[in-house]
Design a protein around this motif. Structure first.
Motif, PDB file in Angstrom:
ATOM      1  N   LEU A 108       9.640 -11.830  -2.404  1.00 60.07           N
ATOM      2  CA  LEU A 108       8.333 -11.182  -2.556  1.00 60.07           C
ATOM      3  C   LEU A 108       8.238  -9.857  -1.803  1.00 60.07           C
ATOM      4  O   LEU A 108       7.354  -9.045  -2.081  1.00 60.07           O
ATOM      5  N   ASP A 109       9.127  -9.623  -0.849  1.00 61.19           N
ATOM      6  CA  ASP A 109       9.104  -8.382  -0.070  1.00 61.19           C
ATOM      7  C   ASP A 109       9.313  -7.162  -0.960  1.00 61.19           C
ATOM      8  O   ASP A 109      10.065  -7.209  -1.937  1.00 61.19           O
ATOM      9  N   THR A 110       8.674  -6.065  -0.587  1.00 57.07           N
ATOM     10  CA  THR A 110       8.869  -4.807  -1.300  1.00 57.07           C
ATOM     11  C   THR A 110       8.974  -3.646  -0.322  1.00 57.07           C
ATOM     12  O   THR A 110       8.557  -3.742   0.833  1.00 57.07           O
ATOM     13  N   LEU A 111       9.521  -2.549  -0.812  1.00 57.97           N
ATOM     14  CA  LEU A 111       9.419  -1.257  -0.145  1.00 57.97           C
ATOM     15  C   LEU A 111       8.350  -0.501  -0.929  1.00 57.97           C
ATOM     16  O   LEU A 111       8.479  -0.336  -2.148  1.00 57.97           O
ATOM     17  N   VAL A 197       3.313   2.441  -5.125  1.00 53.82           N
ATOM     18  CA  VAL A 197       4.576   2.574  -5.860  1.00 53.82           C
ATOM     19  C   VAL A 197       5.529   1.566  -5.236  1.00 53.82           C
ATOM     20  O   VAL A 197       5.879   1.681  -4.057  1.00 53.82           O
ATOM     21  N   ILE A 198       5.933   0.578  -6.012  1.00 55.54           N
ATOM     22  CA  ILE A 198       6.595  -0.603  -5.471  1.00 55.54           C
ATOM     23  C   ILE A 198       8.069  -0.642  -5.884  1.00 55.54           C
ATOM     24  O   ILE A 198       8.395  -0.514  -7.063  1.00 55.54           O
ATOM     25  N   PHE A 199       8.942  -0.834  -4.886  1.00 52.36           N
ATOM     26  CA  PHE A 199      10.375  -0.973  -5.124  1.00 52.36           C
ATOM     27  C   PHE A 199      10.805  -2.357  -4.646  1.00 52.36           C
ATOM     28  O   PHE A 199      10.634  -2.696  -3.472  1.00 52.36           O
ATOM     29  N   ALA A 200      11.349  -3.167  -5.543  1.00 55.76           N
ATOM     30  CA  ALA A 200      11.816  -4.507  -5.200  1.00 55.76           C
ATOM     31  C   ALA A 200      13.246  -4.424  -4.680  1.00 55.76           C
ATOM     32  O   ALA A 200      14.130  -3.917  -5.384  1.00 55.76           O
TER      33      ALA A 200
END
Length: 315
Positions: A108-111, A197-200
């Motif tokens: 579930l973590d994102t940058l 703005v989500i980076f997995a």
């Protein structure tokens, strides 16, 4: 939620979230404050699965998330919730615990950056400030993700924001942060109109992992009580899928303070797709890949056999 749950050690535990009077006692220490991540546990209570399993389950939220695995390792509790990356570090340090079940079987973590930052790709992070909370583990994640765009940690400035991820983004102290949850903080940012703005990480070289797992002491991993608990947990997941509104009502009855816009949206993002349908099942390949990733990046000293880290629990 690794970013919000790795603090300075304290022995204190908060008041129980659930305490059942009848049945064989089973003590579960949560990973952090009660939240929608714990939906299968509350569903197992609401649908009567714990009672049918003959268990009097007490769930306790810690004031310090570092304490529960140590208490389980010392035999002071039946089980605790934790995270797959931390499991390898616990075992590496000799803590006698193993993974016996999974609640959330995907990362579930994102940058995350904000839309106003102009960051649209990982390459756009060059020359930017990235906030983090956990030294070592999160910096490895950042470095791995940057590598996918031909960058290194030398191309960015790392800033320890001391777990204030959302605040640091909103205050423009950093351009991006690592450790937000796509089912919580990223929703919060979107609700605030900040266009995250989500980076997995798993899309940029980091192996997939289980987000939320259950650990037990080595001596109790195969016990009848553990099998009954895990089977009841599976019934809770099934109840979430078959009657999500009733399970939500039970959750909110136990936790009325969570009847708010953010937690309801988080519940909707998690239920039913993020919870492991068979909590006791073990994806050995996934656990070996992440073990090798941890070892290759110096996060653990030893790459031990799978059985030293995790076991399947049959109902």
């Amino acid at each position: 939620m690794l970013s919000r749950r790795s603090f300075v050690v304290s022995a204190a535990l908060a008041a129980p979230a659930i305490a059942r009077a009848a049945g064989e006692p089973f003590t579960l220490l949560l990973d952090w404050f009660v939240n929608p991540d714990h939906a299968p546990l509350f569903a197992a209570k609401t649908c009567g699965a714990f009672a049918r399993a003959g268990l009097a389950v007490t769930m306790t939220a810690p004031t310090d998330p570092d304490v529960p695995p140590r208490l389980v390792g010392a035999g002071k509790a039946d089980a605790c919730l934790s995270y797959q990356p931390q499991l390898y570090q616990f075992v590496d340090k000799g803590l006698p615990v193993k993974r016996v079940a999974t609640l959330i079987d995907q990362p579930l973590d994102t940058l995350t950056a904000l839309g106003a930052s102009g960051i649209k790709t990982i390459a756009d992070l060059k020359g930017r400030k990235i906030g983090y909370s956990v030294e070592g583990f999160e910096t490895v994640l950042i470095g791995t993700m940057l590598k996918s765009a031909g960058l290194t940690l030398a191309d960015v400035t790392l800033v320890n924001v001391n777990f204030n991820l959302v605040t640091a983004l909103q205050a423009k102290e950093v351009d991006a942060v690592i450790g937000t949850y796509r089912t919580y903080e990223d929703i919060q940012l979107a609700q605030d109109g900040l266009a995250p703005v989500i980076f997995a990480p798993e899309d940029y070289g980091v192996p997939r992992s289980d987000e939320l797992i259950m650990l037990a002491n080595d001596r109790s991993v195969g016990s009848d009580k553990m099998r009954r608990f895990v089977a009841a947990l599976g019934e809770g997941v099934a109840a979430l899928k078959s009657d999500p509104q009733a399970m939500l009502a039970g959750f909110l009855k136990d936790n009325p303070s969570l009847n708010d816009k953010l937690d309801l949206a988080s519940w909707g993002a998690l239920v039913p797709g993020c919870f492991a349908p068979a909590p006791g099942a073990l994806d050995g390949a996934k656990y070996r890949r992440y073990r090798d990733f941890m070892a290759a990046n110096g996060l653990i000293k030893h790459a031990l056999p799978l059985a030293d880290y995790a076991v399947a629990t049959k109902a």
